[in-house]
Design a protein around this motif. Sequence first.
Motif, PDB file in Angstrom:
ATOM      1  N   ASP A   5       0.826  -1.213   0.000  1.00 37.21           N
ATOM      2  CA  ASP A   5       0.000   0.000   0.000  1.00 37.21           C
ATOM      3  C   ASP A   5       0.857   1.259   0.000  1.00 37.21           C
ATOM      4  O   ASP A   5       0.550   2.231  -0.705  1.00 37.21           O
ATOM      5  CB  ASP A   5      -0.928   0.005   1.213  1.00 37.21           C
ATOM      6  CG  ASP A   5      -2.122  -0.926   1.035  1.00 37.21           C
ATOM      7  OD1 ASP A   5      -2.239  -1.540  -0.045  1.00 37.21           O
ATOM      8  OD2 ASP A   5      -2.933  -1.046   1.973  1.00 37.21           O
ATOM      9  N   LEU A   6       1.932   1.258   0.785  1.00 34.18           N
ATOM     10  CA  LEU A   6       2.825   2.421   0.788  1.00 34.18           C
ATOM     11  C   LEU A   6       3.438   2.635  -0.581  1.00 34.18           C
ATOM     12  O   LEU A   6       3.565   3.775  -1.049  1.00 34.18           O
ATOM     13  CB  LEU A   6       3.928   2.227   1.835  1.00 34.18           C
ATOM     14  CG  LEU A   6       3.514   2.287   3.298  1.00 34.18           C
ATOM     15  CD1 LEU A   6       4.683   1.925   4.200  1.00 34.18           C
ATOM     16  CD2 LEU A   6       2.980   3.671   3.667  1.00 34.18           C
ATOM     17  N   ALA A   7       3.817   1.551  -1.250  1.00 34.63           N
ATOM     18  CA  ALA A   7       4.418   1.661  -2.575  1.00 34.63           C
ATOM     19  C   ALA A   7       3.426   2.199  -3.601  1.00 34.63           C
ATOM     20  O   ALA A   7       3.798   2.955  -4.503  1.00 34.63           O
ATOM     21  CB  ALA A   7       4.959   0.306  -3.018  1.00 34.63           C
ATOM     22  N   SER A   8       2.172   1.807  -3.477  1.00 31.21           N
ATOM     23  CA  SER A   8       1.176   2.230  -4.460  1.00 31.21           C
ATOM     24  C   SER A   8       0.648   3.640  -4.200  1.00 31.21           C
ATOM     25  O   SER A   8       0.186   4.311  -5.121  1.00 31.21           O
ATOM     26  CB  SER A   8       0.001   1.244  -4.489  1.00 31.21           C
ATOM     27  OG  SER A   8      -0.697   1.263  -3.253  1.00 31.21           O
ATOM     28  N   GLU A   9       0.718   4.099  -2.957  1.00 32.46           N
ATOM     29  CA  GLU A   9       0.136   5.391  -2.596  1.00 32.46           C
ATOM     30  C   GLU A   9       1.149   6.539  -2.565  1.00 32.46           C
ATOM     31  O   GLU A   9       0.764   7.694  -2.452  1.00 32.46           O
ATOM     32  CB  GLU A   9      -0.530   5.296  -1.220  1.00 32.46           C
ATOM     33  CG  GLU A   9      -1.741   4.373  -1.171  1.00 32.46           C
ATOM     34  CD  GLU A   9      -2.916   4.921  -1.965  1.00 32.46           C
ATOM     35  OE1 GLU A   9      -3.025   6.150  -2.093  1.00 32.46           O
ATOM     36  OE2 GLU A   9      -3.711   4.104  -2.463  1.00 32.46           O
ATOM     37  N   THR A  10       2.442   6.212  -2.637  1.00 31.17           N
ATOM     38  CA  THR A  10       3.466   7.250  -2.600  1.00 31.17           C
ATOM     39  C   THR A  10       4.430   7.039  -3.774  1.00 31.17           C
ATOM     40  O   THR A  10       4.313   6.059  -4.510  1.00 31.17           O
ATOM     41  CB  THR A  10       4.252   7.223  -1.267  1.00 31.17           C
ATOM     42  OG1 THR A  10       4.844   5.930  -1.096  1.00 31.17           O
ATOM     43  CG2 THR A  10       3.318   7.499  -0.093  1.00 31.17           C
ATOM     44  N   SER A  11       5.377   7.926  -3.920  1.00 27.52           N
ATOM     45  CA  SER A  11       6.304   7.801  -5.049  1.00 27.52           C
ATOM     46  C   SER A  11       7.621   8.486  -4.728  1.00 27.52           C
ATOM     47  O   SER A  11       7.745   9.219  -3.742  1.00 27.52           O
ATOM     48  CB  SER A  11       5.699   8.411  -6.323  1.00 27.52           C
ATOM     49  OG  SER A  11       5.442   9.798  -6.124  1.00 27.52           O
ATOM     50  N   GLY A  12       8.609   8.237  -5.582  1.00 26.03           N
ATOM     51  CA  GLY A  12       9.891   8.917  -5.486  1.00 26.03           C
ATOM     52  C   GLY A  12      10.646   8.596  -4.207  1.00 26.03           C
ATOM     53  O   GLY A  12      10.513   7.521  -3.622  1.00 26.03           O
ATOM     54  N   TRP A  13      11.430   9.575  -3.768  1.00 25.93           N
ATOM     55  CA  TRP A  13      12.240   9.378  -2.570  1.00 25.93           C
ATOM     56  C   TRP A  13      11.379   9.255  -1.317  1.00 25.93           C
ATOM     57  O   TRP A  13      11.778   8.593  -0.352  1.00 25.93           O
ATOM     58  CB  TRP A  13      13.230  10.536  -2.410  1.00 25.93           C
ATOM     59  CG  TRP A  13      14.329  10.500  -3.416  1.00 25.93           C
ATOM     60  CD1 TRP A  13      14.517  11.348  -4.470  1.00 25.93           C
ATOM     61  CD2 TRP A  13      15.405   9.555  -3.476  1.00 25.93           C
ATOM     62  NE1 TRP A  13      15.634  10.987  -5.186  1.00 25.93           N
ATOM     63  CE2 TRP A  13      16.204   9.894  -4.598  1.00 25.93           C
ATOM     64  CE3 TRP A  13      15.768   8.458  -2.695  1.00 25.93           C
ATOM     65  CZ2 TRP A  13      17.341   9.179  -4.951  1.00 25.93           C
ATOM     66  CZ3 TRP A  13      16.900   7.735  -3.044  1.00 25.93           C
ATOM     67  CH2 TRP A  13      17.680   8.104  -4.156  1.00 25.93           C
ATOM     68  N   PHE A  14      10.207   9.875  -1.334  1.00 34.08           N
ATOM     69  CA  PHE A  14       9.301   9.741  -0.188  1.00 34.08           C
ATOM     70  C   PHE A  14       8.855   8.287  -0.042  1.00 34.08           C
ATOM     71  O   PHE A  14       8.857   7.726   1.065  1.00 34.08           O
ATOM     72  CB  PHE A  14       8.090  10.651  -0.372  1.00 34.08           C
ATOM     73  CG  PHE A  14       7.144  10.646   0.802  1.00 34.08           C
ATOM     74  CD1 PHE A  14       7.538  11.163   2.028  1.00 34.08           C
ATOM     75  CD2 PHE A  14       5.866  10.118   0.680  1.00 34.08           C
ATOM     76  CE1 PHE A  14       6.669  11.160   3.117  1.00 34.08           C
ATOM     77  CE2 PHE A  14       4.999  10.109   1.756  1.00 34.08           C
ATOM     78  CZ  PHE A  14       5.389  10.632   2.977  1.00 34.08           C
ATOM     79  N   GLU A  15       8.513   7.666  -1.154  1.00 37.76           N
ATOM     80  CA  GLU A  15       8.146   6.248  -1.130  1.00 37.76           C
ATOM     81  C   GLU A  15       9.318   5.397  -0.630  1.00 37.76           C
ATOM     82  O   GLU A  15       9.138   4.530   0.241  1.00 37.76           O
ATOM     83  CB  GLU A  15       7.756   5.779  -2.533  1.00 37.76           C
ATOM     84  CG  GLU A  15       7.535   4.270  -2.641  1.00 37.76           C
ATOM     85  CD  GLU A  15       7.532   3.777  -4.077  1.00 37.76           C
ATOM     86  OE1 GLU A  15       7.670   2.546  -4.269  1.00 37.76           O
ATOM     87  OE2 GLU A  15       7.421   4.605  -5.008  1.00 37.76           O
TER      88      GLU A  15
END
Length: 213
Positions: A41-51
Amino acid sequence: MKGLGTDEKALVRVLSNKDPLQIETIRNAFDRSFRRNLLGDLASETSGWFEKGLLQVARGPLNTDCYNLYEAMDGPGTKEAVLNDILLSRSNADLNAIKRQFQQLFKRPLEDMVKGDLSMKTERHFMLVLAANRAEDSAPVIPQQVDDDVMQLYKATEGRTGTDEILVCSILTSRNNDQLRAVAHAYKQKFRRDLDDVIRSVSGPHAHIFQRF
Protein backbone atom coordinates in the motif's frame (compact mmCIF):
# COMPACT_ATOMS: atom_id res chain seq x y z
CA MET A 1 -4.35 5.84 2.57
CA LYS A 2 -8.04 4.92 2.29
CA GLY A 3 -10.08 6.83 -0.25
CA LEU A 4 -8.89 9.63 -2.50
CA GLY A 5 -5.49 11.06 -1.78
CA THR A 6 -2.93 10.10 0.82
CA ASP A 7 -2.37 11.77 4.19
CA GLU A 8 1.42 11.84 3.95
CA LYS A 9 1.81 13.77 7.21
CA ALA A 10 -0.10 11.05 9.06
CA LEU A 11 2.16 8.37 7.59
CA VAL A 12 5.25 10.26 8.75
CA ARG A 13 3.71 10.91 12.18
CA VAL A 14 2.88 7.24 12.75
CA LEU A 15 6.02 5.63 11.35
CA SER A 16 8.88 8.04 11.91
CA ASN A 17 9.32 7.71 15.69
CA LYS A 18 8.91 3.95 16.13
CA ASP A 19 11.67 1.52 17.01
CA PRO A 20 12.20 -1.66 14.91
CA LEU A 21 10.03 -3.86 17.16
CA GLN A 22 7.16 -1.37 17.09
CA ILE A 23 7.45 -1.10 13.31
CA GLU A 24 7.21 -4.88 12.94
CA THR A 25 4.18 -4.97 15.26
CA ILE A 26 2.43 -2.22 13.28
CA ARG A 27 3.21 -3.89 9.96
CA ASN A 28 1.91 -7.29 11.09
CA ALA A 29 -1.20 -5.79 12.71
CA PHE A 30 -2.02 -3.79 9.56
CA ASP A 31 -1.65 -6.83 7.31
CA ARG A 32 -3.73 -8.99 9.64
CA SER A 33 -6.48 -6.43 10.37
CA PHE A 34 -7.10 -5.24 6.83
CA ARG A 35 -5.96 -8.34 4.93
CA ARG A 36 -3.70 -6.08 2.95
CA ASN A 37 0.02 -5.52 2.72
CA LEU A 38 1.30 -2.34 4.34
CA LEU A 39 4.44 -2.26 2.23
CA GLY A 40 2.42 -2.77 -0.96
CA ASP A 41 0.00 0.00 0.00
CA LEU A 42 2.83 2.42 0.79
CA ALA A 43 4.42 1.66 -2.57
CA SER A 44 1.18 2.23 -4.46
CA GLU A 45 0.14 5.39 -2.60
CA THR A 46 3.47 7.25 -2.60
CA SER A 47 6.30 7.80 -5.05
CA GLY A 48 9.89 8.92 -5.49
CA TRP A 49 12.24 9.38 -2.57
CA PHE A 50 9.30 9.74 -0.19
CA GLU A 51 8.15 6.25 -1.13
CA LYS A 52 11.66 4.86 -0.78
CA GLY A 53 12.10 6.44 2.64
CA LEU A 54 8.75 5.21 3.95
CA LEU A 55 9.39 1.68 2.72
CA GLN A 56 12.76 1.59 4.44
CA VAL A 57 11.22 2.74 7.71
CA ALA A 58 8.30 0.29 7.41
CA ARG A 59 10.58 -2.66 6.63
CA GLY A 60 12.79 -2.03 9.62
CA PRO A 61 16.60 -1.75 9.54
CA LEU A 62 17.46 -5.43 9.05
CA ASN A 63 15.02 -6.03 6.20
CA THR A 64 16.02 -2.71 4.64
CA ASP A 65 19.67 -3.77 4.61
CA CYS A 66 18.73 -7.02 2.89
CA TYR A 67 16.48 -5.38 0.27
CA ASN A 68 19.09 -2.73 -0.50
CA LEU A 69 21.75 -5.41 -0.95
CA TYR A 70 19.47 -7.40 -3.25
CA GLU A 71 18.54 -4.37 -5.33
CA ALA A 72 22.21 -3.34 -5.57
CA MET A 73 23.06 -6.68 -7.21
CA ASP A 74 19.85 -7.47 -9.09
CA GLY A 75 19.97 -6.85 -12.82
CA PRO A 76 22.91 -5.54 -14.86
CA GLY A 77 25.74 -3.90 -12.98
CA THR A 78 26.41 -3.72 -9.26
CA LYS A 79 26.12 -0.71 -6.97
CA GLU A 80 29.27 -1.47 -5.00
CA ALA A 81 28.88 1.72 -2.95
CA VAL A 82 25.71 0.23 -1.45
CA LEU A 83 27.57 -2.95 -0.49
CA ASN A 84 30.28 -0.79 1.08
CA ASP A 85 27.79 1.24 3.10
CA ILE A 86 25.91 -1.80 4.41
CA LEU A 87 28.61 -4.42 4.95
CA LEU A 88 31.83 -2.64 5.82
CA SER A 89 32.52 -1.87 9.48
CA ARG A 90 29.62 -4.04 10.66
CA SER A 91 30.06 -6.30 13.66
CA ASN A 92 30.20 -10.07 13.23
CA ALA A 93 26.75 -10.33 14.83
CA ASP A 94 25.32 -7.78 12.37
CA LEU A 95 26.79 -9.59 9.37
CA ASN A 96 25.49 -12.96 10.51
CA ALA A 97 22.02 -11.49 11.11
CA ILE A 98 22.03 -9.93 7.61
CA LYS A 99 23.07 -13.25 6.04
CA ARG A 100 20.33 -15.18 7.86
CA GLN A 101 17.62 -12.68 6.98
CA PHE A 102 18.75 -12.40 3.34
CA GLN A 103 18.46 -16.19 3.02
CA GLN A 104 14.98 -16.11 4.53
CA LEU A 105 13.74 -13.27 2.32
CA PHE A 106 15.25 -14.26 -1.03
CA LYS A 107 15.79 -18.03 -0.63
CA ARG A 108 19.45 -17.85 -1.56
CA PRO A 109 22.65 -17.20 0.37
CA LEU A 110 23.98 -13.67 0.24
CA GLU A 111 27.44 -15.08 -0.46
CA ASP A 112 26.16 -16.80 -3.61
CA MET A 113 24.70 -13.59 -4.94
CA VAL A 114 27.95 -11.74 -4.24
CA LYS A 115 29.92 -14.44 -6.05
CA GLY A 116 27.57 -14.32 -9.02
CA ASP A 117 27.57 -10.55 -9.30
CA LEU A 118 31.13 -9.48 -8.54
CA SER A 119 34.44 -10.68 -9.87
CA MET A 120 38.09 -11.09 -9.04
CA LYS A 121 39.52 -9.00 -6.20
CA THR A 122 36.29 -7.18 -5.36
CA GLU A 123 34.52 -10.51 -4.91
CA ARG A 124 37.36 -11.82 -2.75
CA HIS A 125 37.23 -8.71 -0.59
CA PHE A 126 33.51 -8.99 0.11
CA MET A 127 33.81 -12.71 0.77
CA LEU A 128 36.40 -11.89 3.43
CA VAL A 129 33.97 -9.37 4.93
CA LEU A 130 31.04 -11.82 4.86
CA ALA A 131 33.10 -14.48 6.63
CA ALA A 132 32.44 -12.35 9.74
CA ASN A 133 35.83 -13.10 11.28
CA ARG A 134 36.59 -9.58 12.44
CA ALA A 135 38.19 -9.33 15.89
CA GLU A 136 35.53 -8.46 18.45
CA ASP A 137 35.69 -5.02 20.03
CA SER A 138 36.86 -6.61 23.29
CA ALA A 139 39.94 -8.15 21.64
CA PRO A 140 43.10 -6.44 22.92
CA VAL A 141 45.68 -4.53 20.92
CA ILE A 142 48.81 -6.71 20.87
CA PRO A 143 51.97 -4.71 20.05
CA GLN A 144 53.70 -7.63 18.34
CA GLN A 145 50.68 -8.17 16.08
CA VAL A 146 50.53 -4.44 15.32
CA ASP A 147 54.21 -4.43 14.29
CA ASP A 148 53.66 -7.48 12.11
CA ASP A 149 50.58 -5.91 10.47
CA VAL A 150 52.56 -2.74 9.75
CA MET A 151 55.31 -4.67 7.99
CA GLN A 152 52.86 -6.86 6.09
CA LEU A 153 50.99 -3.77 4.88
CA TYR A 154 54.23 -2.08 3.85
CA LYS A 155 55.36 -5.14 1.92
CA ALA A 156 51.93 -5.37 0.26
CA THR A 157 51.91 -1.71 -0.82
CA GLU A 158 54.93 0.58 -0.88
CA GLY A 159 57.47 -2.19 -0.51
CA ARG A 160 56.73 -3.85 -3.84
CA THR A 161 55.77 -3.20 -7.43
CA GLY A 162 52.03 -3.57 -7.61
CA THR A 163 49.75 -4.07 -4.62
CA ASP A 164 48.79 -7.28 -2.88
CA GLU A 165 45.21 -6.11 -2.42
CA ILE A 166 43.95 -9.38 -0.96
CA LEU A 167 46.55 -9.28 1.82
CA VAL A 168 45.62 -5.69 2.60
CA CYS A 169 41.93 -6.63 2.65
CA SER A 170 42.52 -9.63 4.89
CA ILE A 171 44.23 -7.45 7.51
CA LEU A 172 41.76 -4.57 7.38
CA THR A 173 38.69 -6.82 7.55
CA SER A 174 39.93 -8.95 10.44
CA ARG A 175 41.00 -6.24 12.91
CA ASN A 176 38.75 -4.24 15.22
CA ASN A 177 38.75 -0.44 15.31
CA ASP A 178 41.25 -0.11 18.17
CA GLN A 179 43.64 -2.48 16.42
CA LEU A 180 43.35 -0.57 13.15
CA ARG A 181 43.99 2.74 14.87
CA ALA A 182 47.09 1.24 16.47
CA VAL A 183 48.29 -0.07 13.10
CA ALA A 184 47.76 3.31 11.43
CA HIS A 185 49.61 5.11 14.23
CA ALA A 186 52.53 2.66 14.15
CA TYR A 187 52.73 2.81 10.34
CA LYS A 188 53.03 6.60 10.39
CA GLN A 189 55.69 6.47 13.10
CA LYS A 190 57.74 3.91 11.19
CA PHE A 191 57.38 5.15 7.61
CA ARG A 192 56.37 8.81 8.08
CA ARG A 193 53.29 8.42 5.92
CA ASP A 194 49.58 8.14 6.67
CA LEU A 195 48.42 4.61 5.96
CA ASP A 196 45.17 5.75 4.38
CA ASP A 197 47.14 7.94 1.94
CA VAL A 198 49.37 4.99 1.09
CA ILE A 199 46.38 2.77 0.39
CA ARG A 200 44.72 5.40 -1.79
CA SER A 201 47.90 6.00 -3.76
CA VAL A 202 48.59 2.35 -4.57
CA SER A 203 45.08 0.98 -5.05
CA GLY A 204 44.01 3.19 -7.97
CA PRO A 205 40.64 2.15 -9.43
CA HIS A 206 40.19 -0.43 -6.67
CA ALA A 207 40.39 2.13 -3.84
CA HIS A 208 36.73 1.61 -2.95
CA ILE A 209 37.37 -1.92 -1.68
CA PHE A 210 39.48 -0.50 1.15
CA GLN A 211 36.74 1.81 2.38
CA ARG A 212 36.48 -0.04 5.70
CA PHE A 213 39.83 1.41 6.78
